[in-house]
Design a protein around this motif. Structure first.
Motif, mmCIF file in Angstrom:
data_model
loop_
_atom_site.group_PDB
_atom_site.id
_atom_site.type_symbol
_atom_site.label_atom_id
_atom_site.label_comp_id
_atom_site.label_asym_id
_atom_site.label_seq_id
_atom_site.Cartn_x
_atom_site.Cartn_y
_atom_site.Cartn_z
ATOM 1 N N VAL A 249 0.847 -1.200 0.000
ATOM 2 C CA VAL A 249 0.000 0.000 0.000
ATOM 3 C C VAL A 249 0.881 1.248 0.000
ATOM 4 N N PHE A 250 1.877 1.272 0.890
ATOM 5 C CA PHE A 250 2.804 2.404 0.911
ATOM 6 C C PHE A 250 3.592 2.491 -0.392
ATOM 7 N N ALA A 251 4.030 1.334 -0.915
ATOM 8 C CA ALA A 251 4.794 1.332 -2.161
ATOM 9 C C ALA A 251 3.962 1.932 -3.294
ATOM 10 N N ALA A 252 2.687 1.545 -3.367
ATOM 11 C CA ALA A 252 1.802 2.094 -4.396
ATOM 12 C C ALA A 252 1.613 3.589 -4.205
ATOM 13 N N GLY A 253 1.465 4.012 -2.945
ATOM 14 C CA GLY A 253 1.299 5.437 -2.660
ATOM 15 C C GLY A 253 2.511 6.253 -3.100
ATOM 16 N N PHE A 254 3.722 5.746 -2.798
ATOM 17 C CA PHE A 254 4.930 6.445 -3.223
ATOM 18 C C PHE A 254 5.053 6.448 -4.749
ATOM 19 N N ALA A 255 4.664 5.343 -5.395
ATOM 20 C CA ALA A 255 4.740 5.274 -6.854
ATOM 21 C C ALA A 255 3.827 6.312 -7.499
ATOM 22 N N VAL A 256 2.621 6.471 -6.938
ATOM 23 C CA VAL A 256 1.691 7.486 -7.458
ATOM 24 C C VAL A 256 2.223 8.885 -7.194
ATOM 25 N N ALA A 257 2.714 9.119 -5.970
ATOM 26 C CA ALA A 257 3.209 10.449 -5.597
ATOM 27 C C ALA A 257 4.401 10.877 -6.457
ATOM 28 N N LEU A 258 5.247 9.898 -6.840
ATOM 29 C CA LEU A 258 6.438 10.211 -7.630
ATOM 30 C C LEU A 258 6.178 10.154 -9.131
ATOM 31 N N GLY A 259 4.929 9.875 -9.510
ATOM 32 C CA GLY A 259 4.561 9.898 -10.920
ATOM 33 C C GLY A 259 4.922 8.665 -11.706
ATOM 34 N N SER A 260 5.331 7.569 -11.020
ATOM 35 C CA SER A 260 5.692 6.355 -11.737
ATOM 36 C C SER A 260 4.531 5.379 -11.851
ATOM 37 N N ASP A 261 3.382 5.705 -11.307
ATOM 38 C CA ASP A 261 2.197 4.857 -11.417
ATOM 39 C C ASP A 261 0.963 5.747 -11.375
ATOM 40 N N VAL A 262 -0.161 5.178 -11.814
ATOM 41 C CA VAL A 262 -1.422 5.915 -11.870
ATOM 42 C C VAL A 262 -2.402 5.295 -10.897
ATOM 43 N N LEU A 263 -3.074 6.137 -10.130
ATOM 44 C CA LEU A 263 -4.059 5.649 -9.173
ATOM 45 C C LEU A 263 -5.243 5.052 -9.910
ATOM 46 N N GLY A 264 -5.590 3.795 -9.575
ATOM 47 C CA GLY A 264 -6.707 3.115 -10.224
ATOM 48 C C GLY A 264 -7.573 2.384 -9.215
ATOM 49 N N TRP A 265 -8.644 1.759 -9.716
ATOM 50 C CA TRP A 265 -9.591 1.100 -8.809
ATOM 51 C C TRP A 265 -8.956 -0.076 -8.102
ATOM 52 N N ARG A 266 -8.076 -0.821 -8.781
ATOM 53 C CA ARG A 266 -7.430 -1.970 -8.140
ATOM 54 C C ARG A 266 -6.573 -1.522 -6.969
ATOM 55 N N MET A 267 -5.840 -0.420 -7.176
ATOM 56 C CA MET A 267 -4.995 0.100 -6.116
ATOM 57 C C MET A 267 -5.831 0.556 -4.925
ATOM 58 N N LEU A 268 -6.935 1.255 -5.194
ATOM 59 C CA LEU A 268 -7.804 1.736 -4.128
ATOM 60 C C LEU A 268 -8.452 0.583 -3.372
ATOM 61 N N CYS A 269 -9.010 -0.375 -4.113
ATOM 62 C CA CYS A 269 -9.712 -1.502 -3.468
ATOM 63 C C CYS A 269 -8.732 -2.419 -2.738
ATOM 64 N N GLY A 270 -7.594 -2.715 -3.368
ATOM 65 C CA GLY A 270 -6.606 -3.570 -2.720
ATOM 66 C C GLY A 270 -6.068 -2.948 -1.455
ATOM 67 N N GLY A 271 -5.739 -1.660 -1.526
ATOM 68 C CA GLY A 271 -5.257 -0.967 -0.334
ATOM 69 C C GLY A 271 -6.295 -0.926 0.769
ATOM 70 N N ALA A 272 -7.557 -0.718 0.390
ATOM 71 C CA ALA A 272 -8.623 -0.677 1.393
ATOM 72 C C ALA A 272 -8.781 -2.021 2.093
ATOM 73 N N LEU A 273 -8.649 -3.129 1.340
ATOM 74 C CA LEU A 273 -8.786 -4.460 1.950
ATOM 75 C C LEU A 273 -7.632 -4.750 2.904
ATOM 76 N N VAL A 274 -6.414 -4.372 2.521
ATOM 77 C CA VAL A 274 -5.269 -4.575 3.416
ATOM 78 C C VAL A 274 -5.447 -3.772 4.700
ATOM 79 N N LEU A 275 -5.876 -2.528 4.562
ATOM 80 C CA LEU A 275 -6.097 -1.695 5.744
ATOM 81 C C LEU A 275 -7.243 -2.228 6.599
#
Length: 302
Positions: A249-275
């Protein structure tokens, strides 16, 4: 709030901070290992961490009993072998599949605790394991094939699960500095041995690589090992494992913040389930807490 619950909460937030640091290293590691061999990178990283930890905590190491020395050696060997297997597997499979398979330690940890320590897991823990596993899959998987890289990474996840269970069983808050230093020295030795086939470790090639390696050695290496060893003296192993699944979840967040990835539904749903899984084990009502021993009191001699 009791002193015990405050310490447990502090340990949980400490693990979260450590996991956030791990999540921040993915971009750095990807850049560095593109310019130097993986085993060399690991050897330099963990050798630096070990030297610093022994310089700071050699008195704590000297105060360890022989039994804790041996436990530190075993724990370090498990973690070091896991690092080498994980990075070897990563060379053969995609990073997304590697991330999911590595995260399977959240499944192995309660299984190993049940088999090796005869610990009874409340149903809420198994629900949390299922949520975390599904969340990791959503975060990481875009196709899945079982090949050599997957098996190597799965073996590393099993070793990480053993390390978490062993650390939860053997770690004492007052011995965290010494035990962490012993583990780091063994990890460094294993990674150094892995470089012997091509003449020893290659040093980072430039200033940027050195800065990245120093950050990963001192903050994500030595600092994280200290925090994990101390925190697991106050948390059950399975709870610690589920908290640590926030790493992708943190890795995805840093990837989005640094512009190397795009926030999508899989990232949101997967992160929500882990949390949500972490919420279950951390904040769900503990109706039988009065009948349980605190985490610090359930260590058994092995």
């Amino acid at each position: 709030m009791t002193s015990l619950s405050r310490t447990s909460t502090l340990a949980t937030f400490g693990l979260l901070a450590m996991t956030a640091v791990w999540g921040s290293t993915f971009v750095l590691i990807k850049d560095v290992v593109g310019r130097m061999p993986v085993a060399d990178f690991l050897a330099v990283r963990f050798m630096l961490a070990a030297v610093v930890m022994f310089a700071l905590f050699h008195r704590h190491v000297a105060r360890l009993e022989r039994k804790q020395w041996l436990r530190g050696v075993l724990l370090g060997a498990l973690y070091g072998a896991g690092q080498l297997l994980q990075t070897s597997g990563l060379a053969l499979i995609s990073p997304s599949v590697s991330g999911f398979v590595t995260g399977m330690y959240v499944v192995f940890t309660p299984m190993l605790a049940t088999l090796l320590l005869r610990q009874r897991m409340p149903p809420v823990v198994w629900v949390a394991v299922g949520l975390a596993t599904f969340g990791l899959a959503l975060l990481s998987l875009n196709g899945f094939s079982v090949d050599t890289g997957v098996w190597l990474t799965l073996a590393s996840a099993l070793l990480y699960g053993l390390h978490i269970v062993g650390l939860g069983q053997w770690s004492r808050a007052e011995e965290a500095f010494g035990l962490s230093a012993v583990q780091m020295a063994v990890i460094a030795l294993l990674c150094l041995l892995a470089t012997i086939g091509h003449g020893g470790p290659m040093l980072p090639p430039d200033r940027d690589a050195w800065i990245a390696v120093l950050y990963m050695a001192l903050i994500a290496g030595a600092g994280a090992m200290l925090m994990q060893t101390w925190a697991q003296a106050h948390l059950p192993a399975t709870r610690a494992a589920i908290v640590m699944t926030t790493e992708p979840v943190f890795a995805a967040g840093f990837a989005v913040a640094l512009g190397s990835d795009v926030l999508g539904w899989r990232m949101l749903c997967g992160g929500a389930l882990v949390l949500a899984a972490m919420y279950l084990v951390e904040l769900a009502p503990r109706r039988d807490s009065k009948n349980r021993l605190p985490a610090e009191a359930v260590h058994h001699e092995v």
